[in-house]
Write a protein that holds these residues in place. Structure first.
Motif, PDB file in Angstrom:
ATOM      1  N   LEU A  21      -6.875 -29.358   8.941  1.00 48.77           N
ATOM      2  CA  LEU A  21      -7.237 -28.025   8.451  1.00 48.77           C
ATOM      3  C   LEU A  21      -7.990 -27.238   9.511  1.00 48.77           C
ATOM      4  O   LEU A  21      -7.811 -26.014   9.634  1.00 48.77           O
ATOM      5  N   ILE A  73       0.240 -24.238   0.040  1.00 50.24           N
ATOM      6  CA  ILE A  73      -0.564 -23.891   1.208  1.00 50.24           C
ATOM      7  C   ILE A  73      -0.154 -22.540   1.792  1.00 50.24           C
ATOM      8  O   ILE A  73      -0.857 -21.958   2.610  1.00 50.24           O
ATOM      9  N   THR A 130      -6.255 -22.365   4.723  1.00 47.81           N
ATOM     10  CA  THR A 130      -6.896 -23.377   5.572  1.00 47.81           C
ATOM     11  C   THR A 130      -7.701 -24.357   4.714  1.00 47.81           C
ATOM     12  O   THR A 130      -8.762 -24.836   5.112  1.00 47.81           O
ATOM     13  N   TYR A 131      -7.194 -24.630   3.549  1.00 49.68           N
ATOM     14  CA  TYR A 131      -7.809 -25.604   2.640  1.00 49.68           C
ATOM     15  C   TYR A 131      -6.731 -26.174   1.729  1.00 49.68           C
ATOM     16  O   TYR A 131      -5.677 -25.559   1.525  1.00 49.68           O
ATOM     17  N   GLU A 167     -12.147 -27.984   2.547  1.00 45.96           N
ATOM     18  CA  GLU A 167     -12.030 -27.147   3.728  1.00 45.96           C
ATOM     19  C   GLU A 167     -12.174 -27.984   5.001  1.00 45.96           C
ATOM     20  O   GLU A 167     -12.679 -29.105   4.977  1.00 45.96           O
ATOM     21  N   GLY A 168     -11.756 -27.398   6.096  1.00 45.63           N
ATOM     22  CA  GLY A 168     -11.743 -28.110   7.364  1.00 45.63           C
ATOM     23  C   GLY A 168     -13.102 -28.493   7.900  1.00 45.63           C
ATOM     24  O   GLY A 168     -13.218 -29.425   8.696  1.00 45.63           O
TER      25      GLY A 168
END
Length: 230
Positions: free
Chosen positions: A10, A66, A81-82, A108-109
């Motif tokens: 991510l 996504i 981005t999650y 999350e990343g």
């Protein structure tokens, strides 16, 4: 689930949010997506121990895509981005006029885990029905807000998406719960760090958090259905 691999993916996606990079790394995504599906499947089993209504939820339908909907957004990056999922009875994880609360979480990343429950920006007919229920069940609503587990984990209902400046049309501006009538969502959420070294703790962590929100979930399920909503 390999949480370190997921957060690394991510993070890289956030730095390379474009179709060529994603296609090149699609095999990584497919593996992580399968592992995420397993997490959601296990989580539904755990939730069904205290909430029978979600027992039949399809994990595949609970997981959000996504791919971003960029049609009405200035941000044209194609991917979220999650990783996220919404668990609800009959797989109705999106707001609808019929309404009903959803258990939601995303990873999350940067290693953050966000989770919560309730109804986030429901459609106008459903929002009106919730507000009317606040008025008609003021005692039950106030009792729900004071629930020990709800307050300890989440505090109070979130106002992040804003609230009306004035009471909604048709509602008493002097009602003791008028500030809650101004809300656009009836949702609680919290952020907690992921334990990247102990991925086996993820599902229990989420299950505990969702159970702590059960007072709100139960109250929202008591909102009467109107003829327009059925």
């Amino acid at each position: 689930m390999h949480l370190r691999d997921l957060t690394q993916f991510l993070t890289e996606l956030g730095e390379n949010n474009n179709r060529p990079w994603f296609l090149w790394n699609k095999p990584r995504f497919d593996i992580l997506r399968t592992e995420f599906h397993e997490v959601v499947t296990e989580l539904i089993r755990e939730l069904s121990k205290f909430d029978k209504e979600v027992a039949a939820c399809d994990p595949k339908k609970a997981i959000f895509r996504i791919y971003r909907d960029t049609r009405f957004s200035n941000d044209k990056t194609p991917y979220k981005t999650y990783f996220s999922a919404g668990i609800a009875p009959k797989d109705k994880r999106r707001p609808s006029e019929a309404g009903g609360p959803t258990y939601y979480f995303h990873i999350e990343g940067d290693g953050r885990l966000l989770f919560g429950a309730g109804e986030y920006i429901p459609p106008a007919p459903r929002l009106k029905a919730i507000r009317e229920h606040v008025v008609n069940d003021a005692t039950g609503f106030a009792k729900m807000l004071k629930n020990k587990h709800l307050r300890e984990t989440y505090g109070s209902l979130r106002e992040d998406e804003g609230k009306l400046q004035r009471p909604p049309k048709g509602f008493d501006p002097d009602h003791p719960l008028v500030e809650y009538l101004k809300l656009k969502s009836y949702f609680v959420w919290v952020e907690q760090p992921l334990d990247l070294n102990a991925p086996e703790k993820l599902v229990p962590q989420l299950a505990r958090g969702f159970k702590d929100a059960s007072a709100l979930v139960t109250w929202l399920r008591g909102v009467p259905q109107t003829a327009q909503q059925e």
